[in-house]
Write a protein that holds these residues in place. Sequence first.
Motif, mmCIF file in Angstrom:
data_model
loop_
_atom_site.group_PDB
_atom_site.id
_atom_site.type_symbol
_atom_site.label_atom_id
_atom_site.label_comp_id
_atom_site.label_asym_id
_atom_site.label_seq_id
_atom_site.Cartn_x
_atom_site.Cartn_y
_atom_site.Cartn_z
ATOM 1 N N GLY A 56 0.821 -1.198 0.000
ATOM 2 C CA GLY A 56 0.000 0.000 0.000
ATOM 3 C C GLY A 56 0.854 1.246 0.000
ATOM 4 O O GLY A 56 2.084 1.199 -0.118
ATOM 5 N N PRO A 57 0.228 2.430 0.118
ATOM 6 C CA PRO A 57 0.980 3.682 0.115
ATOM 7 C C PRO A 57 1.930 3.754 1.307
ATOM 8 O O PRO A 57 1.544 3.412 2.437
ATOM 9 N N PHE A 58 3.143 4.219 1.033
ATOM 10 C CA PHE A 58 4.142 4.327 2.091
ATOM 11 C C PHE A 58 4.887 5.644 1.910
ATOM 12 O O PHE A 58 5.308 5.988 0.804
ATOM 13 N N GLN A 59 5.027 6.361 3.011
ATOM 14 C CA GLN A 59 5.793 7.611 3.001
ATOM 15 C C GLN A 59 6.575 7.705 4.292
ATOM 16 O O GLN A 59 6.033 7.516 5.382
ATOM 17 N N GLU A 60 7.827 8.008 4.136
ATOM 18 C CA GLU A 60 8.672 8.175 5.323
ATOM 19 C C GLU A 60 8.435 9.555 5.901
ATOM 20 O O GLU A 60 8.546 10.568 5.206
ATOM 21 N N PHE A 61 8.093 9.641 7.165
ATOM 22 C CA PHE A 61 7.876 10.933 7.817
ATOM 23 C C PHE A 61 8.285 10.825 9.276
ATOM 24 O O PHE A 61 8.470 9.730 9.826
ATOM 25 N N VAL A 62 8.459 11.982 9.891
ATOM 26 C CA VAL A 62 8.834 12.034 11.298
ATOM 27 C C VAL A 62 7.764 12.827 12.046
ATOM 28 O O VAL A 62 7.364 13.905 11.619
ATOM 29 N N PRO A 63 7.241 12.297 13.147
ATOM 30 C CA PRO A 63 6.265 13.050 13.932
ATOM 31 C C PRO A 63 6.969 13.998 14.904
ATOM 32 O O PRO A 63 7.901 13.607 15.606
ATOM 33 N N VAL A 64 6.557 15.231 14.919
ATOM 34 C CA VAL A 64 7.126 16.233 15.833
ATOM 35 C C VAL A 64 5.987 17.061 16.409
ATOM 36 O O VAL A 64 4.909 17.162 15.821
ATOM 37 N N PRO A 348 3.322 -3.703 9.851
ATOM 38 C CA PRO A 348 3.089 -2.761 10.952
ATOM 39 C C PRO A 348 4.228 -2.793 11.962
ATOM 40 O O PRO A 348 4.841 -3.828 12.209
ATOM 41 N N LYS A 349 4.504 -1.642 12.545
ATOM 42 C CA LYS A 349 5.581 -1.550 13.533
ATOM 43 C C LYS A 349 5.156 -2.250 14.822
ATOM 44 O O LYS A 349 3.972 -2.324 15.153
ATOM 45 N N GLY A 350 6.161 -2.759 15.527
ATOM 46 C CA GLY A 350 5.912 -3.445 16.786
ATOM 47 C C GLY A 350 7.216 -3.649 17.539
ATOM 48 O O GLY A 350 8.302 -3.238 17.099
ATOM 49 N N ARG A 373 10.590 -18.970 12.282
ATOM 50 C CA ARG A 373 11.577 -17.897 12.184
ATOM 51 C C ARG A 373 11.969 -17.738 10.712
ATOM 52 O O ARG A 373 12.403 -18.690 10.064
ATOM 53 N N THR A 374 11.804 -16.506 10.191
ATOM 54 C CA THR A 374 12.038 -16.244 8.776
ATOM 55 C C THR A 374 12.963 -15.035 8.628
ATOM 56 O O THR A 374 12.732 -13.985 9.259
ATOM 57 N N ASP A 375 13.974 -15.150 7.801
ATOM 58 C CA ASP A 375 14.895 -14.038 7.549
ATOM 59 C C ASP A 375 14.222 -12.997 6.659
ATOM 60 O O ASP A 375 13.561 -13.326 5.663
ATOM 61 N N ILE A 376 14.399 -11.731 7.013
ATOM 62 C CA ILE A 376 13.819 -10.625 6.234
ATOM 63 C C ILE A 376 14.849 -9.497 6.140
ATOM 64 O O ILE A 376 15.887 -9.518 6.817
ATOM 65 N N ARG A 377 14.525 -8.508 5.310
ATOM 66 C CA ARG A 377 15.332 -7.285 5.233
ATOM 67 C C ARG A 377 14.377 -6.103 5.154
ATOM 68 O O ARG A 377 13.517 -6.063 4.262
ATOM 69 N N LEU A 378 14.528 -5.182 6.120
ATOM 70 C CA LEU A 378 13.660 -4.008 6.196
ATOM 71 C C LEU A 378 14.381 -2.789 5.636
ATOM 72 O O LEU A 378 15.611 -2.705 5.661
ATOM 73 N N GLY A 379 13.603 -1.830 5.148
ATOM 74 C CA GLY A 379 14.159 -0.596 4.606
ATOM 75 C C GLY A 379 13.739 0.608 5.426
ATOM 76 O O GLY A 379 14.018 0.707 6.616
ATOM 77 N N ARG A 380 13.030 1.514 4.787
ATOM 78 C CA ARG A 380 12.595 2.740 5.461
ATOM 79 C C ARG A 380 11.507 2.439 6.497
ATOM 80 O O ARG A 380 10.948 1.348 6.520
ATOM 81 N N GLN A 381 11.214 3.445 7.288
ATOM 82 C CA GLN A 381 10.192 3.275 8.315
ATOM 83 C C GLN A 381 9.513 4.605 8.576
ATOM 84 O O GLN A 381 10.044 5.678 8.288
ATOM 85 N N ASN A 382 8.349 4.534 9.114
ATOM 86 C CA ASN A 382 7.638 5.682 9.663
ATOM 87 C C ASN A 382 6.968 5.223 10.951
ATOM 88 O O ASN A 382 7.098 4.050 11.328
ATOM 89 N N PRO A 383 6.293 6.075 11.666
ATOM 90 C CA PRO A 383 5.723 5.646 12.941
ATOM 91 C C PRO A 383 4.701 4.518 12.846
ATOM 92 O O PRO A 383 4.347 3.923 13.873
ATOM 93 N N ASP A 384 4.218 4.194 11.645
ATOM 94 C CA ASP A 384 3.199 3.161 11.503
ATOM 95 C C ASP A 384 3.731 1.862 10.892
ATOM 96 O O ASP A 384 3.293 0.778 11.277
ATOM 97 N N TYR A 385 4.660 1.953 9.950
ATOM 98 C CA TYR A 385 5.077 0.773 9.193
ATOM 99 C C TYR A 385 6.590 0.735 9.018
ATOM 100 O O TYR A 385 7.275 1.762 9.077
ATOM 101 N N TYR A 386 7.060 -0.534 8.752
ATOM 102 C CA TYR A 386 8.390 -0.770 8.192
ATOM 103 C C TYR A 386 8.209 -1.144 6.728
ATOM 104 O O TYR A 386 7.258 -1.852 6.362
ATOM 105 N N GLU A 387 9.134 -0.693 5.897
ATOM 106 C CA GLU A 387 9.138 -1.117 4.503
ATOM 107 C C GLU A 387 9.868 -2.456 4.398
ATOM 108 O O GLU A 387 11.005 -2.583 4.873
ATOM 109 N N VAL A 388 9.231 -3.463 3.797
ATOM 110 C CA VAL A 388 9.825 -4.795 3.646
ATOM 111 C C VAL A 388 10.478 -4.884 2.271
ATOM 112 O O VAL A 388 9.814 -4.730 1.239
#
Length: 419
Positions: A56-64, A348-350, A373-388
């Motif tokens: 789905g839509p993903f945008q990296e942002f920072v909450p301030v 989703p972040k956790g 147990r499964t190996d993964i690689r994550l990329g960008r993140q925002n307060p709601d999601y990690y990019e897989v």
Amino acid sequence: MDERIEKKTWTPTRLLLLAGLLLLVVAVVAGLRTSAGPAKLNVDPERLTISKVTRGPFQEFVPVDGVVMPIKTIYLDAPEGGTVQHILVEDGAALAPGQPIIQLANTDLQLEMVNRETAVFDLMNNLHNTRNLLQQNRIQQLNQQAEIDNQLREAKRLFDLNETLYQEKVISRQDYQQAKNNYDYQRRRRQLSRQALRQDSLAMREQISQMTQSVGRMQSNLALMRRKLDDLTIKAPAAGRITSLNAEIGELKTRGQRIGQLDMLTGLKVRATLDQYYISRIFPGQKGEITVDGKPYALSVKKIFTQVTKGVQVDMEFSGPVPPDLRRGQTVAVRLALSDPTVAVRVPKGGFNQKTGGNWIFKVSEDGSKAYRTDIRLGRQNPDYYEVLEGLQPGDQVVTSSYEGYDTMGELELRAKPQ
């Protein structure tokens, strides 16, 4: 006769030893089988958070957190020192340009104003008297010049007459020479008189000019003094709302002391402080967003403060409409975008990332009975999601809650506890 007793082969002691040996062998085999495969643990699914991997839509942002401020603020300082005599407006009042705010009193300044006015008045009187004296002197000199001109004309008439009579031998040479000498004297006298009159005129004009310039300088100083007296009435330099008004009747204010600030009514902005980690990723025009009463409002970074202390401070202005109920000093949650919107596989972040570092995750089997147990690689993140980036596909179910106590396991048996 004695009876022979046969010795038993399977005594209770031997039987116990054999049973213990068998148990030991079973334990060893079970241990070997366990060490050869992944460690398993029975877990109640209700203790876990199981989330779905989606695309789905993903945008990296920072909450301030941002603070609402007027788009422009004018600080009001006392241009002259004095005692607060009158407070003409209340804190928070909307003011028009030039509207008085505070009236100060300064007797020393007022006394100095009176002394300067007196000095200017005296200088103007002196200039007037000097002009009268110089004018009278010029009139006297003009009278003298007129008399000299008349005497010269008479001397010339006598000289012309005597010259004719002398040529006709009617008068003596002595009379002729006397008339000639008198005529030459009067011409020289008129020449010197005109030269003196011309020099006196120049001197008079220069003296009057100097005194006029002195009066002008004194009047300029007097005008400045009047403006200083006017500064005792502190006025609004522009239209706005007076805030932080700090004055009490009888209080002494020194020159330059802050008495309040004027918030312009032309608009609002949001000021936020970001962690220094983002200093290289902030630029003018960067987009942000706040949500007020469930409605989003767009922001844009207009100013980045160069001085970095506890973080990077930025000012953001509204790109479109401004929330109607927003007030100065209100704190709002800002989502500052660090990238453009894209479509990505996301989880989703956790709390799982604290133990795995984003390198692996427990993936739930299709029947929901186990999690591997499964190996993964994550990329960008925002307060709601990690990019897989690798290891998961949309539709996969994964455990995203904390792995405290599970991080050494290779498999989780998802079994609900019996009632």
